[in-house]
Design a protein around this motif. Structure first.
Motif, PDB file in Angstrom:
ATOM      1  N   ARG A 105       0.986  12.007   3.918  1.00 35.14           N
ATOM      2  CA  ARG A 105       1.261  12.802   2.721  1.00 35.14           C
ATOM      3  C   ARG A 105       2.570  12.363   2.053  1.00 35.14           C
ATOM      4  N   ALA A 106       3.568  12.046   2.858  1.00 36.86           N
ATOM      5  CA  ALA A 106       4.837  11.569   2.302  1.00 36.86           C
ATOM      6  C   ALA A 106       4.642  10.255   1.558  1.00 36.86           C
ATOM      7  N   LEU A 107       3.814   9.384   2.103  1.00 38.41           N
ATOM      8  CA  LEU A 107       3.546   8.096   1.447  1.00 38.41           C
ATOM      9  C   LEU A 107       2.757   8.266   0.154  1.00 38.41           C
ATOM     10  N   ALA A 108       2.039   9.362   0.030  1.00 36.06           N
ATOM     11  CA  ALA A 108       1.225   9.613  -1.162  1.00 36.06           C
ATOM     12  C   ALA A 108       2.012  10.237  -2.308  1.00 36.06           C
ATOM     13  N   ALA A 109       3.301  10.503  -2.105  1.00 32.85           N
ATOM     14  CA  ALA A 109       4.113  11.149  -3.142  1.00 32.85           C
ATOM     15  C   ALA A 109       4.163  10.279  -4.401  1.00 32.85           C
ATOM     16  N   PRO A 110       4.223  10.894  -5.584  1.00 34.69           N
ATOM     17  CA  PRO A 110       4.179  10.140  -6.846  1.00 34.69           C
ATOM     18  C   PRO A 110       5.267   9.084  -6.996  1.00 34.69           C
ATOM     19  N   SER A 111       6.387   9.268  -6.308  1.00 27.96           N
ATOM     20  CA  SER A 111       7.495   8.321  -6.445  1.00 27.96           C
ATOM     21  C   SER A 111       7.324   7.071  -5.598  1.00 27.96           C
ATOM     22  N   ARG A 112       6.348   7.058  -4.699  1.00 24.98           N
ATOM     23  CA  ARG A 112       6.214   5.938  -3.764  1.00 24.98           C
ATOM     24  C   ARG A 112       5.460   4.784  -4.402  1.00 24.98           C
ATOM     25  N   ARG A 113       5.893   3.585  -4.101  1.00 29.85           N
ATOM     26  CA  ARG A 113       5.292   2.365  -4.639  1.00 29.85           C
ATOM     27  C   ARG A 113       4.678   1.579  -3.488  1.00 29.85           C
ATOM     28  N   LEU A 114       3.431   1.862  -3.202  1.00 33.99           N
ATOM     29  CA  LEU A 114       2.733   1.231  -2.092  1.00 33.99           C
ATOM     30  C   LEU A 114       1.948   0.023  -2.575  1.00 33.99           C
ATOM     31  N   LEU A 115       2.347  -1.124  -2.070  1.00 33.06           N
ATOM     32  CA  LEU A 115       1.618  -2.333  -2.427  1.00 33.06           C
ATOM     33  C   LEU A 115       0.329  -2.437  -1.632  1.00 33.06           C
ATOM     34  N   THR A 116       0.367  -1.956  -0.386  1.00 35.79           N
ATOM     35  CA  THR A 116      -0.843  -1.832   0.432  1.00 35.79           C
ATOM     36  C   THR A 116      -0.702  -0.596   1.312  1.00 35.79           C
ATOM     37  N   PHE A 117      -1.839  -0.075   1.768  1.00 33.66           N
ATOM     38  CA  PHE A 117      -1.844   1.045   2.703  1.00 33.66           C
ATOM     39  C   PHE A 117      -3.131   1.002   3.502  1.00 33.66           C
ATOM     40  N   ASP A 118      -3.002   1.216   4.815  1.00 33.08           N
ATOM     41  CA  ASP A 118      -4.155   1.306   5.704  1.00 33.08           C
ATOM     42  C   ASP A 118      -3.836   2.351   6.759  1.00 33.08           C
ATOM     43  N   GLY A 119      -4.505   3.510   6.689  1.00 31.00           N
ATOM     44  CA  GLY A 119      -4.216   4.609   7.598  1.00 31.00           C
ATOM     45  C   GLY A 119      -4.945   4.536   8.920  1.00 31.00           C
ATOM     46  N   ARG A 120      -5.728   3.504   9.137  1.00 31.33           N
ATOM     47  CA  ARG A 120      -6.498   3.407  10.373  1.00 31.33           C
ATOM     48  C   ARG A 120      -5.618   2.956  11.542  1.00 31.33           C
ATOM     49  N   GLY A 121      -5.952   3.434  12.746  1.00 31.14           N
ATOM     50  CA  GLY A 121      -5.203   3.024  13.928  1.00 31.14           C
ATOM     51  C   GLY A 121      -3.735   3.417  13.817  1.00 31.14           C
ATOM     52  N   SER A 122      -2.855   2.514  14.237  1.00 30.79           N
ATOM     53  CA  SER A 122      -1.417   2.787  14.138  1.00 30.79           C
ATOM     54  C   SER A 122      -0.942   2.718  12.695  1.00 30.79           C
ATOM     55  N   GLY A 123      -1.746   2.092  11.835  1.00 34.01           N
ATOM     56  CA  GLY A 123      -1.478   2.101  10.407  1.00 34.01           C
ATOM     57  C   GLY A 123      -0.625   0.949   9.922  1.00 34.01           C
ATOM     58  N   ARG A 124      -0.793   0.644   8.641  1.00 35.93           N
ATOM     59  CA  ARG A 124       0.000  -0.391   7.979  1.00 35.93           C
ATOM     60  C   ARG A 124       0.353   0.091   6.581  1.00 35.93           C
ATOM     61  N   ALA A 125       1.518  -0.316   6.117  1.00 33.98           N
ATOM     62  CA  ALA A 125       1.941   0.036   4.765  1.00 33.98           C
ATOM     63  C   ALA A 125       2.957  -0.986   4.287  1.00 33.98           C
ATOM     64  N   VAL A 126       2.886  -1.312   3.010  1.00 33.56           N
ATOM     65  CA  VAL A 126       3.876  -2.192   2.382  1.00 33.56           C
ATOM     66  C   VAL A 126       4.420  -1.442   1.177  1.00 33.56           C
ATOM     67  N   GLU A 127       5.709  -1.127   1.225  1.00 31.64           N
ATOM     68  CA  GLU A 127       6.313  -0.300   0.186  1.00 31.64           C
ATOM     69  C   GLU A 127       7.408  -1.061  -0.553  1.00 31.64           C
ATOM     70  N   VAL A 128       7.469  -0.844  -1.860  1.00 32.37           N
ATOM     71  CA  VAL A 128       8.418  -1.534  -2.727  1.00 32.37           C
ATOM     72  C   VAL A 128       9.514  -0.576  -3.165  1.00 32.37           C
ATOM     73  N   PHE A 129      10.737  -1.062  -3.170  1.00 34.88           N
ATOM     74  CA  PHE A 129      11.891  -0.336  -3.691  1.00 34.88           C
ATOM     75  C   PHE A 129      12.479  -1.166  -4.829  1.00 34.88           C
ATOM     76  N   GLY A 130      12.481  -0.602  -6.038  1.00 34.57           N
ATOM     77  CA  GLY A 130      12.974  -1.352  -7.183  1.00 34.57           C
ATOM     78  C   GLY A 130      11.850  -1.886  -8.050  1.00 34.57           C
ATOM     79  N   ASP A 131      12.230  -2.641  -9.059  1.00 31.78           N
ATOM     80  CA  ASP A 131      11.278  -3.203 -10.026  1.00 31.78           C
ATOM     81  C   ASP A 131      10.876  -4.599  -9.580  1.00 31.78           C
ATOM     82  N   LEU A 132       9.813  -4.665  -8.789  1.00 29.72           N
ATOM     83  CA  LEU A 132       9.387  -5.937  -8.212  1.00 29.72           C
ATOM     84  C   LEU A 132       8.971  -6.936  -9.280  1.00 29.72           C
ATOM     85  N   ALA A 133       8.360  -6.465 -10.334  1.00 25.27           N
ATOM     86  CA  ALA A 133       7.838  -7.364 -11.366  1.00 25.27           C
ATOM     87  C   ALA A 133       8.937  -8.177 -12.040  1.00 25.27           C
TER      88      ALA A 133
END
Length: 345
Positions: free
Chosen positions: A98-126
Motif C-alpha cells: 500500500r505504501a508503494l502504491a501511494a500517488p507520490s511513488r515513482r515505480l519503474l517496476t513492481f512485482d508483489g509475488r514471493g519476496s517481491g521486487r520493486a524499482v523506484e525512482v527519486f527525482g526527474d529521471l527523464a
C-alpha cells in the motif's frame, strides 16, 4: 587477515597459508555455516505461506515520454497486490504494498509475488544528467523495503544539497536516484548468502536494467552503481556488461574477482567499509565444496584488489547512507563527478 583461496577438489598439495591453524579454523567454520543453513533455512522458509499477488503489469520498455504511464501502472499493480495480501491475512505485506502504491511513488517496476521486487525512482529521471543506482544486499524484500528506500532517499537529498553548493553561480547538475530491488536477495543466514548463485541469476537482470535506463536518460548521462554487501557480488558478476561511469563497492564480503581489473569494466571501481562494519571479520575465502563455490575471495579494500578506497567513517554495515555521514558525503561526490573532493581512509 590472510586471504585464502581454495580451488579444485579437496586434495593436496595446498598452499602453505592454507595449512595454518587459522586457515583450518576458517574452513571448519565455513562448513558449520553450510550445514546449519542447509538444515535451518529450509525449515524456516517453509513456515511462511506464499502471498498471493498479481502478475506484474505488462508494459513496453519505458522511454522519457512514457515514464508517467509506467509509474501509474505499477502503482495500480501495487495497490491490487496490497488488497490481495490483506485478504490473505498478511497485514505487514499489505501495508508495504500500500505504501508503494501511494500517488507520490515513482515505480519503474513492481512485482508483489514471493519476496517481491520493486524499482523506484527519486527525482526527474527523464532529464537527469547524473544517476545513481542502488543495488541492495541480503534480506532485502518488499517486507524490508522501507529501510532500503530510506538510503536511496537520503542519497537523493544529499545530491541535491551538494550539487547546489558546488554549482556557484551556474546551474547545478540534474540528478536522480534509483532503488533497484530487481532480484531475489539471499537471507543473511543461509547457504545462498555465501555462494554466488543469486548473483549469477541477478547479473543479467541488472545489465538489462542499465540498458533500459540508458534508453530513458540517453547516452550522455553519467550512471554510478552503488552496490552494498551481497549486492557487490551481483555488481561484480554484471560489471563487464554495465555501461556505467563508476562502480562502488560498500561493505563487500568479496566479489568473486581477484582484482578490479578482473571485473573487465571501464568504470572507475571504488570501495569503502565503515570502521564498525562486521563484514571486516568475514574470511576472504573462496572454496569449491561439493561442486559449489563458497565465499567471495579477495577483499576489495586490500591494496592487491586495486579499487579506489575512500573513507566511510565510523558506521556499521547498514550505515553507508546515513544522513550526515562521511560515507554519504563521499558517495554524493562520486555520483556528481567531484572525485577530487572524495576523502580517503
Amino acid at each position: 587477515m590472510a586471504e585464502l583461496r581454495f580451488r579444485g577438489r579437496w586434495r593436496r598439495p595446498w598452499r602453505r597459508e592454507e595449512e595454518t591453524p587459522q586457515g583450518r579454523r576458517w574452513v571448519r567454520a565455513l562448513l558449520a555455516v553450510l550445514v546449519t543453513a542447509a538444515v535451518v533455512v529450509p525449515l524456516t522458509a517453509a513456515t511462511r505461506p506464499s502471498i498471493p499477488a498479481p502478475a506484474p503489469a505488462h508494459l513496453a520498455t519505458p522511454t522519457a515520454a512514457t515514464l508517467g504511464k509506467a509509474y501509474a501502472a505499477n502503482r495500480a499493480n501495487a495497490a491490487l497486490a496490497s488488497r490481495m495480501a490483506a485478504a490473505h491475512g498478511d497485514r505487514h505485506r499489505a501495508a508495504s504494498d500500500r505504501a508503494l502504491a501511494a500517488p507520490s511513488r515513482r515505480l519503474l517496476t513492481f512485482d508483489g509475488r514471493g519476496s517481491g521486487r520493486a524499482v523506484e525512482v527519486f527525482g526527474d529521471l527523464a532529464h537527469a544528467e547524473r544517476v545513481a543506482v542502488l543495488v541492495p544486499g541480503s534480506d532485502t524484500s518488499l517486507d524490508t523495503y522501507e529501510r532500503f528506500r530510506a538510503g536511496a532517499a537520503a542519497l537523493h537529498d544529499r545530491l541535491a544539497l551538494q550539487a547546489q553548493a558546488g554549482a556557484g553561480a551556474g546551474a547545478s547538475p540534474r540528478t536522480a536516484v534509483v532503488a533497484w530491488l530487481g532480484y531475489t536477495t539471499p537471507g543473511t543466514i543461509s547457504t545462498t548468502a555465501i555462494t554466488p548463485s543469486r548473483a549469477a541469476e541477478a547479473a543479467p537482470d541488472l545489465r538489462e536494467f542499465i540498458g533500459t535506463l540508458r534508453a530513458v536518460t540517453g547516452p550522455a548521462s553519467h550512471v554510478t552503481v552503488l552496490c552494498h554487501s551481497y549486492g557487490t557480488v551481483v555488481c561484480a558478476r554484471a560489471a563487464s556488461g554495465l555501461d556505467v561511469t563508476d562502480l562502488v563497492l560498500l561493505g563487500s564480503p568479496g566479489t568473486g574477482a581477484d582484482s578490479a581489473a578482473d571485473l573487465h569494466t571501464r568504470a572507475r571501481v571504488w570501495a569503502a567499509r565503515g570502521a564498525d562494519d562486521w563484514v571486516a571479520d568475514v574470511p576472504h575465502v573462496s572454496a569449491d565444496l561439493f561442486g559449489t563455490t563458497v565465499g567471495f575471495g579477495t577483499d576489495p579494500m586490500s591494496p592487491s584488489f586495486g579499487a579506489r578506497v575512500f573513507a566511510a567513517g565510523s558506521g556499521g554495515h547498514s550505515d553507508y547512507f546515513t544522513p550526515g555521514s562521511a560515507s554519504l558525503a563521499n558517495l554524493a561526490r562520486i555520483v556528481l563527478g567531484d572525485t577530487m573532493e572524495v576523502t580517503h581512509a
